[in-house]
Design an enzyme around this catalytic site. Structure first.
Site, PDB file in Angstrom:
ATOM      1  N   HIS A 156       0.637  -8.921  -0.654  1.00 44.66           N
ATOM      2  CA  HIS A 156       1.143  -7.612  -0.098  1.00 44.66           C
ATOM      3  C   HIS A 156       0.361  -6.677  -1.691  1.00 44.66           C
ATOM      4  CE1 HIS A 156       3.411  -4.406   1.482  1.00 44.66           C
ATOM      5  NE2 HIS A 156       3.494  -5.244   2.282  1.00 44.66           N
ATOM      6  N   GLU A 256      -3.516  -5.074   2.246  1.00 42.14           N
ATOM      7  CA  GLU A 256      -2.969  -6.583   1.669  1.00 42.14           C
ATOM      8  C   GLU A 256      -4.274  -7.428   2.380  1.00 42.14           C
ATOM      9  OE1 GLU A 256       1.093  -7.152   4.314  1.00 42.14           O
ATOM     10  OE2 GLU A 256       1.001  -4.225   3.512  1.00 42.14           O
TER      11      GLU A 256
HETATM   12  C1  BG6 Z   1       3.848  -4.159   5.987  1.00 40.60           C
HETATM   13  C2  BG6 Z   1       4.289  -4.605   7.059  1.00 40.60           C
HETATM   14  O1  BG6 Z   1       3.152  -5.502   6.064  1.00 40.60           O
HETATM   15  O2  BG6 Z   1       5.157  -4.749   5.070  1.00 40.60           O
HETATM   16  C3  BG6 Z   1       5.774  -3.226   7.487  1.00 40.60           C
HETATM   17  O3  BG6 Z   1       3.529  -4.142   8.293  1.00 40.60           O
HETATM   18  C4  BG6 Z   1       6.854  -3.241   6.406  1.00 40.60           C
HETATM   19  O4  BG6 Z   1       6.113  -3.133   8.529  1.00 40.60           O
HETATM   20  C5  BG6 Z   1       6.490  -3.269   5.005  1.00 40.60           C
HETATM   21  O5  BG6 Z   1       7.393  -2.551   6.490  1.00 40.60           O
HETATM   22  C6  BG6 Z   1       7.261  -3.614   4.273  1.00 40.60           C
HETATM   23  O6  BG6 Z   1       8.341  -4.746   3.789  1.00 40.60           O
HETATM   24  P1  BG6 Z   1       9.408  -5.250   3.583  1.00 40.60           P
HETATM   25  O7  BG6 Z   1      10.035  -6.066   4.250  1.00 40.60           O
HETATM   26  O8  BG6 Z   1       9.081  -5.228   2.292  1.00 40.60           O
HETATM   27  O9  BG6 Z   1      10.509  -3.750   3.556  1.00 40.60           O
END
Ligand code: BG6
Length: 287
Positions: A156, A256
């Site tokens: 990510h 990502e």
């Molecule tokens: C992204 C998702 O990968 O991560 C989003 O597509 C999400 O929907 C974002 O809001 C952040 O996620 P988190 O759990 O780290 O707040």
């Protein structure tokens, strides 16, 4: 050089310095939260100034590992978003200063009583990180149990950009995407420009992808992946997030490398799958 460090609250991380780059990696989540090649005046990865560095909380920035499910759990909303790999302690099992320019680290997460409470499978998850003039992350899932399982996952990556309103993402033209915000499907036409909250899962992606910023291009190459997620929370959503500052959305963009939705990987007993991202920057040619 690899130096083990610890914050006052016991949060452990490694600092890696070689002739090409420097990086910082938390042992919780095998979470690389800084990387900068000396060839580039700016860091590659974005890190929130308001991030937690705390047991059981994901770091906001760098490259969280989302695994064994990406996003919300498909059937149980009570389970943690993006799985548990990003908040569990990993073991450093190998470190190799290959040469003065490159350092390789291997981290491992295996099933444990804590993981089995959340996901009833026996597994080994290895993250191999190569820190040099480019950054390579390779996440390998092995099925150590007696039944097949399916994983969705993401490297990510949060990239640092100079100004989100001037950035374009190339390589997604004609790709089908699922818009997580409207729950609808569309086709991307041309480059992707970010001018509002964006949360899209692209399918049948052909890497490489590129983020064209004011002074540099960030190139994302991948193997073992045919999907990608582009996310920027924009201002309203950022203000609901305790670990983001009000305006931090302006200097970050997540592109990502994933195995998401139909790109989820079914792994047979004894089988394995690797998801690899190679990330690099180059100055933008003005010619
Ligand atoms: C992204 C998702 O990968 O991560 C989003 O597509 C999400 O929907 C974002 O809001 C952040 O996620 P988190 O759990 O780290 O707040």
């Amino acid at each position: 050089m690899i130096t083990r460090k610890q914050l006052n609250n016991g949060f452990e991380y490694l600092e890696i310095v070689n002739r090409s780059a420097q990086a910082s990696l938390a042992l919780q989540g095998a979470h690389l939260f800084k990387y900068q090649s000396y060839a580039d005046p700016a860091p590659l990865l974005w890190l929130s100034r308001a991030s937690y560095f705390q047991k059981g909380k994901a770091i906001r920035g760098g490259v969280p590992i989302c695994w064994p499910w990406f996003g919300k759990h498909p059937t149980d909303p009570g389970l943690p978003q993006h799985g548990f790999a990003r908040t569990m302690p990993w073991e450093l099992i190998a470190q190799n200063e290959t040469d003065a320019q490159q350092t390789e680290l291997v981290l491992r997460l295996q099933d444990s009583p804590d993981s089995l409470k959340l996901w009833s499978h026996n597994f080994e998850l290895l993250l191999k990180i190569s820190i040099g003039d480019r950054l390579i992350l390779s996440l390998t899932t092995s099925n150590r149990g007696s039944k097949p399982f399916t994983v969705t996952s993401a490297l990510h990556s949060y990239f640092m950009v100079s100004d989100i309103s001037r950035v374009e993402v190339k390589g997604l033209d004609q790709a089908l995407f699922i818009d997580t915000l409207s729950r609808s499907e569309s086709i991307q036409r041309g480059s992707l420009v970010i001018d509002k909250e964006v949360d899209r899962i692209f399918q049948k992606v052909r890497y490489p992808l590129a983020i064209i910023d004011r002074n540099r291009t960030i190139t994302i190459n991948a193997t073992g992946s045919s999907s990608a997620v582009v996310w920027n929370p924009w201002q309203t959503k950022s203000m609901t997030m305790a670990d983001m500052n009000r305006d931090s959305y302006q200097t970050m963009l997540c592109v990502e490398t994933t195995n998401a939705l139909a790109d989820g990987q079914k792994i047979a007993p004894g089988g394995k799958h690797s998801l690899t991202a190679a990330l690099s920057t180059s100055p933008l040619s003005t010619g």
